[in-house]
Scaffold this motif. Structure first.
Motif, PDB file in Angstrom:
ATOM      1  N   ILE A 306       0.867  -1.187   0.000  1.00 54.75           N
ATOM      2  CA  ILE A 306       0.000   0.000   0.000  1.00 54.75           C
ATOM      3  C   ILE A 306       0.898   1.229   0.000  1.00 54.75           C
ATOM      4  O   ILE A 306       1.715   1.403   0.910  1.00 54.75           O
ATOM      5  N   GLY A 307       0.753   2.066  -1.004  1.00 59.32           N
ATOM      6  CA  GLY A 307       1.607   3.253  -1.118  1.00 59.32           C
ATOM      7  C   GLY A 307       2.722   2.983  -2.101  1.00 59.32           C
ATOM      8  O   GLY A 307       3.518   2.068  -1.899  1.00 59.32           O
ATOM      9  N   ALA A 308       2.740   3.761  -3.184  1.00 54.21           N
ATOM     10  CA  ALA A 308       3.756   3.529  -4.227  1.00 54.21           C
ATOM     11  C   ALA A 308       4.774   4.664  -4.234  1.00 54.21           C
ATOM     12  O   ALA A 308       5.287   5.059  -5.261  1.00 54.21           O
ATOM     13  N   MET A 311       9.311   4.466  -0.484  1.00 53.18           N
ATOM     14  CA  MET A 311       9.548   3.170   0.126  1.00 53.18           C
ATOM     15  C   MET A 311       8.723   2.065  -0.535  1.00 53.18           C
ATOM     16  O   MET A 311       9.227   0.970  -0.774  1.00 53.18           O
ATOM     17  N   GLY A 312       7.463   2.356  -0.820  1.00 55.26           N
ATOM     18  CA  GLY A 312       6.601   1.337  -1.425  1.00 55.26           C
ATOM     19  C   GLY A 312       7.216   0.775  -2.701  1.00 55.26           C
ATOM     20  O   GLY A 312       7.230  -0.448  -2.916  1.00 55.26           O
ATOM     21  N   GLU A 330      -2.789   2.346  -4.425  1.00 52.39           N
ATOM     22  CA  GLU A 330      -2.637   3.780  -4.122  1.00 52.39           C
ATOM     23  C   GLU A 330      -4.000   4.443  -4.071  1.00 52.39           C
ATOM     24  O   GLU A 330      -5.033   3.824  -4.364  1.00 52.39           O
ATOM     25  N   ALA A 335      -0.368   8.612  -8.764  1.00 58.91           N
ATOM     26  CA  ALA A 335       0.641   8.110  -7.819  1.00 58.91           C
ATOM     27  C   ALA A 335       1.107   6.719  -8.239  1.00 58.91           C
ATOM     28  O   ALA A 335       2.302   6.397  -8.154  1.00 58.91           O
ATOM     29  N   ALA A 386       3.056   1.168   3.262  1.00 61.47           N
ATOM     30  CA  ALA A 386       4.114   2.202   3.229  1.00 61.47           C
ATOM     31  C   ALA A 386       3.485   3.534   2.837  1.00 61.47           C
ATOM     32  O   ALA A 386       3.878   4.167   1.853  1.00 61.47           O
ATOM     33  N   VAL A 387       2.439   3.939   3.594  1.00 60.46           N
ATOM     34  CA  VAL A 387       1.770   5.220   3.316  1.00 60.46           C
ATOM     35  C   VAL A 387       2.400   6.299   4.190  1.00 60.46           C
ATOM     36  O   VAL A 387       3.376   6.054   4.890  1.00 60.46           O
ATOM     37  N   PHE A 388       1.836   7.500   4.163  1.00 56.08           N
ATOM     38  CA  PHE A 388       2.408   8.608   4.934  1.00 56.08           C
ATOM     39  C   PHE A 388       2.576   8.231   6.401  1.00 56.08           C
ATOM     40  O   PHE A 388       1.773   7.477   6.953  1.00 56.08           O
ATOM     41  N   VAL A 393      -3.597   8.255   9.148  1.00 62.43           N
ATOM     42  CA  VAL A 393      -3.609   7.588   7.827  1.00 62.43           C
ATOM     43  C   VAL A 393      -3.423   6.079   8.013  1.00 62.43           C
ATOM     44  O   VAL A 393      -4.131   5.268   7.410  1.00 62.43           O
ATOM     45  N   LYS A 394      -2.509   5.723   8.899  1.00 61.85           N
ATOM     46  CA  LYS A 394      -2.260   4.292   9.146  1.00 61.85           C
ATOM     47  C   LYS A 394      -3.541   3.648   9.707  1.00 61.85           C
ATOM     48  O   LYS A 394      -3.874   2.519   9.362  1.00 61.85           O
ATOM     49  N   VAL A 397      -5.988   2.872   6.959  1.00 60.57           N
ATOM     50  CA  VAL A 397      -5.503   1.759   6.128  1.00 60.57           C
ATOM     51  C   VAL A 397      -5.676   0.428   6.862  1.00 60.57           C
ATOM     52  O   VAL A 397      -6.215  -0.538   6.310  1.00 60.57           O
ATOM     53  N   ASN A 414       5.482  -0.472   7.400  1.00 60.42           N
ATOM     54  CA  ASN A 414       6.868  -0.032   7.220  1.00 60.42           C
ATOM     55  C   ASN A 414       7.152   1.218   8.058  1.00 60.42           C
ATOM     56  O   ASN A 414       8.121   1.920   7.826  1.00 60.42           O
ATOM     57  N   HIS A 437      10.500  -2.824   8.885  1.00 61.22           N
ATOM     58  CA  HIS A 437      11.124  -1.504   8.695  1.00 61.22           C
ATOM     59  C   HIS A 437      12.290  -1.625   7.718  1.00 61.22           C
ATOM     60  O   HIS A 437      13.387  -2.031   8.085  1.00 61.22           O
ATOM     61  N   SER A 440      16.102   2.990   3.408  1.00 61.04           N
ATOM     62  CA  SER A 440      16.073   3.627   2.091  1.00 61.04           C
ATOM     63  C   SER A 440      17.477   3.690   1.465  1.00 61.04           C
ATOM     64  O   SER A 440      18.424   4.017   2.177  1.00 61.04           O
TER      65      SER A 440
END
Ligand code: NAI
Length: 702
Positions: A306-308, A311-312, A330, A335, A386-388, A393-394, A397, A414, A437, A440
């Protein structure tokens, strides 16, 4: 488990049998020696084949015995090799799959060697800071020539048996056997028995072969220069050259003595200790005290991310590389498009550099799907979020995941700073929630901190640890705490770096000192790379949560100037557009001078040694707390985090290993001195209880 003895016609077969790689442990050596003795004493036996059971000829020394008296107890490896050398009947080594270190040295004691194709042949001792210690440096040059042998000894890298057998003039392998190896080896041995019957012809021994080179002095000088460049900070590679030089210039027995002396001297070096520590620590990291190795695992054949974003995308690449299909989800099509384009660009650059074949690239991209709908990922075996980095927000999700995902799916976050237990609490299945975790860039960095929540099920943990191996990450388990292992420690290191600035250092002086000591990047270059605003956000939180915690204000002043680092072309250093070179900034120097004047600090000259010790001991002290709190199950896990995720120099073995090398008593003494410095923070330097206790008892972390 040891060695098996079997008779085939007039041939005795002695098989090393100590899974997984037939390590030459005490019992194996004893039974092997007994097998050779029995075969030699039996008049019905004409020749002997030695080989290994299962998936190896032999991987060398038994690492379980490393450092224990058993490792050198008689019969030791040198004794076995002497026994083969002196055997009155032909001995044929049948090499297959893995033939490394002591395994290769043993094979070199045989009169003849045959091999299956595809066997990995190596002398990898240099990788743990040593040279081969049972004749490898004296015998390998005799069978492969000085240049090939030295190459293998200095690199430690495996070479395939058929490649070695194809070298002109080589005497390592007498035959490559493509049919059944043991049958072929027994046939070969029977033929040799007939050839040598009644002493018709002396048995060939590697020790009696000549080593030569058309231009020995020039070659050795050349090799020495090459190795010097390659092996900064590591004493073993140049010693490999010395040992091979001995094979060229000395009679065999004198060469063996020279090898032994070098081996023993290297064994005592801190670099060898550090490398051995890292070798074992990496293996130990995958072992979790209360999760047995036979814990059943869940299947992970389909993944969702989740989240591109940064990190995604990187996380997704790891799984595509391992052949695991991924669906990225996304909020907006743009995105997704951006995320896919970045992945594609990364792969294309690998193709351009010749690191990835076009068909592999296409195959990996074909495993990637994208979606805007949760319905499309509900069947995934595991999902990584791997969203904001915002709890709100988490929460959304994870609540959605709880609703849609199939039962038993692993739900991973993440997050780098948020509470994994709180995230798990958003679901009705906290046992399935875990932190993964990544660091990067996630497709490059080896480290993966696996964050074990209060409720995380053991099979989830075991599955994620195994999955980490599959995607070639080094996984370390961390409990839930602010910053987990790595970032929690680095925060103290950064705090200390700030105090150093206040007292008189420039950013470049601090960076230079710690980089000269071996860190890949000093704290200020690292801050500029990661973005100084990240630390700023964390400090703002700390000022509220822990108002009594002292921080240098220097980093805040920098951020107030909008100097976030490379991304704003200005941070602790100046940057030219599109370049990464850190240029000392007069403006920062001025800012620091003004700040010191306001605090009434007269800058003093601080030695490199003080800089290094203050930075590294800051890591050590926090590390000790992490171990004591049970966030990590052992100190060596912290070393692996730092070696694989933070550019800590391998030859120092990690912060905790370094502290052990310095002696914990001395570490505590140094901390007392730092605490007495009025511009430092006495509270900061209070030894963690575990550190104080170990130091007082004369013990170490490992
Ligand atoms: P990013 O901002 O590059 O990417 C986040 C992506 O998530 C964006 O593409 C955004 O559109 C998407 N997104 C936001 N809300 C969403 C939702 N409700 N549903 C679906 N997609 C959504 O952020 P980055 O750097 O990739 O960070 C992601 C996570 O990884 C954060 O938790 C961060 O703390 C963590 N992390 C970041 C590291 C880094 O160096 N950037 C290192 C380690 C962890």
């Amino acid at each position: 488990m040891g060695a098996k003895y079997e008779v085939r016609g007039n041939i005795a077969v002695v098989t090393l049998d100590n899974p997984p790689v037939n390590g030459l442990g005490y019992d194996t050596r004893r039974e092997f020696a007994a097998g050779i003795e029995k075969a030699e004493g039996d008049p019905a036996i004409a020749a002997i084949v030695i080989t290994g059971a299962g998936k190896a000829f032999s991987g060398g020394a038994d690492i379980k015995e490393f450092g224990s008296p058993k490792a050198i107890a008689e019969p030791n490896l040198l004794t076995l090799i002497r026994q083969l050398d002196n055997c009155s009947k032909p001995v044929v080594a049948a090499v297959h799959t893995v033939c490394m270190g002591g395994g290769l040295e043993l094979a070199l004691g045989a009169h003849y060697r045959v091999a299956a194709p595809g066997a990995n042949v190596a002398l990898p001792e240099v990788k743990i800071g040593l040279i081969p210690g049972a004749g490898g440096t004296q015998r390998l040059p005799r069978v492969l020539g000085v240049e090939t042998a030295l190459n293998m000894i200095v690199s430690g890298e495996p070479v395939k048996s058929e490649l070695l057998a194809s070298l002109p003039g080589q005497k390592l392998f007498d035959q490559i056997i493509t049919s059944d190896l043991l049958e072929g080896a027994c046939g070969f041995a029977a033929a040799k028995a007939a050839e040598h019957a009644g002493g018709a012809k002396p048995l060939p021994r590697v020790r009696d072969m000549k080593v030569s080179h058309p231009n020995p002095d020039a070659y050795i000088q050349f090799a020495r220069n090459m190795v010097k460049g390659m092996a900064r900070n590591f004493p073993a590679p140049p010693k490999c050259v010395d040992a091979v030089e001995a094979s060229l210039k000395m009679p065999f027995d004198a060469g063996m003595l020279a090898e032994r002396e070098i081996f023993l001297a290297l064994m005592l070096t801190p670099e060898c200790k550090a490398l051995r520590h890292a070798f074992f620590a990496e293996r130990a990291a995958s072992k979790i005290p209360d999760v047995s190795e036979d814990t059943p695992q869940r299947k992970v054949e389909k993944l969702a991310v989740i989240g591109a974003g940064t990190m995604g995308g990187g996380i997704t690449m790891n799984f595509l590389n391992a052949g695991i299909p991924v669906t990225m989800l996304e909020m907006k099509q743009e995105a997704l498009d951006r995320g896919v384009a970045t992945i594609r660009k990364n792969y294309e650059s690998q193709v351009r550099k010749g690191k990835l074949k076009q068909d592999k690239f296409e195959q990996r991209m074909s495993l990637l799907k994208t979606t805007l709908a949760y319905d499309d990922i509900k069947d995934a075996d595991m999902v990584i979020e791997a969203v904001f980095e915002e709890m709100g927000v988490k929460e959304k999700v994870f609540k959605t995941l709880d609703e849609v995902m199939k039962p038993g799916a692993i739900l991973a976050s993440n997050t780098s700073t948020l509470d994994v237990d709180q995230i798990a609490g958003f679901t009705k299945r906290p046992q399935d929630v875990i932190g993964t975790h990544f660091f990067s860039p996630a497709n490059v960095m080896k480290l993966l901190e696996v964050v074990r929540g209060k409720a995380t099920a053991k099979d989830v943990l075991a599955t994620v640890m195994a999955l980490a191996k599959k995607i070639k990450k080094t996984a370390v388990v961390s409990g839930v705490c602010d910053g987990f292992i790595g970032n929690r420690m680095i925060e103290q290191y950064s705090r200390q770096a700030g105090f150093l600035l206040e007292e008189g250092c420039t950013p470049q002086q601090v960076d230079k000192a710690i980089e000269k000591w071996g860190m890949a990047m000093g704290p200020f270059r690292m801050g500029d790379l990661a973005g100084n605003d990240i630390g700023w956000a964390i400090r703002k939180r700390r000022y509220v949560e822990k108002p009594n915690l002292r921080y240098s204000k220097t980093a805040d002043l920098l951020c107030e100037l909008g100097r976030y680092g490379q991304k704003t072309s200005a941070g602790w250093y100046d940057y030219q557009a599109g370049k990464r070179d850190a240029i000392p900034s007069p403006l920062v120097v001025e800012m620091l001078e003004r700040h010191r004047a306001e605090l009434g600090i007269r800058p003093r000259k601080i030695s490199d040694e003080e800089i290094v010790h203050r930075l590294v001991y800051a890591l050590v002290n926090e590390g000790a707390r992490i171990v004591e709190e049970g966030i990590a199950s052992k100190a060596s896990d912290l070393d692996i985090v730092y070696l694989t995720g933070y550019g800590f120099p391998l030859h120092r073995g990690g912060p905790m290993c370094y502290a052990d090398t310095m002696g914990l008593f001395n570490v505590v003494q140094a901390m007392k001195k730092f605490a007495a410095n009025p511009h430092d923070d006495a509270e900061f330097w209070k030894p963690a209880p575990l550190l104080a206790r170990l130091a007082a008892e004369g013990k170490s972390f490992s």
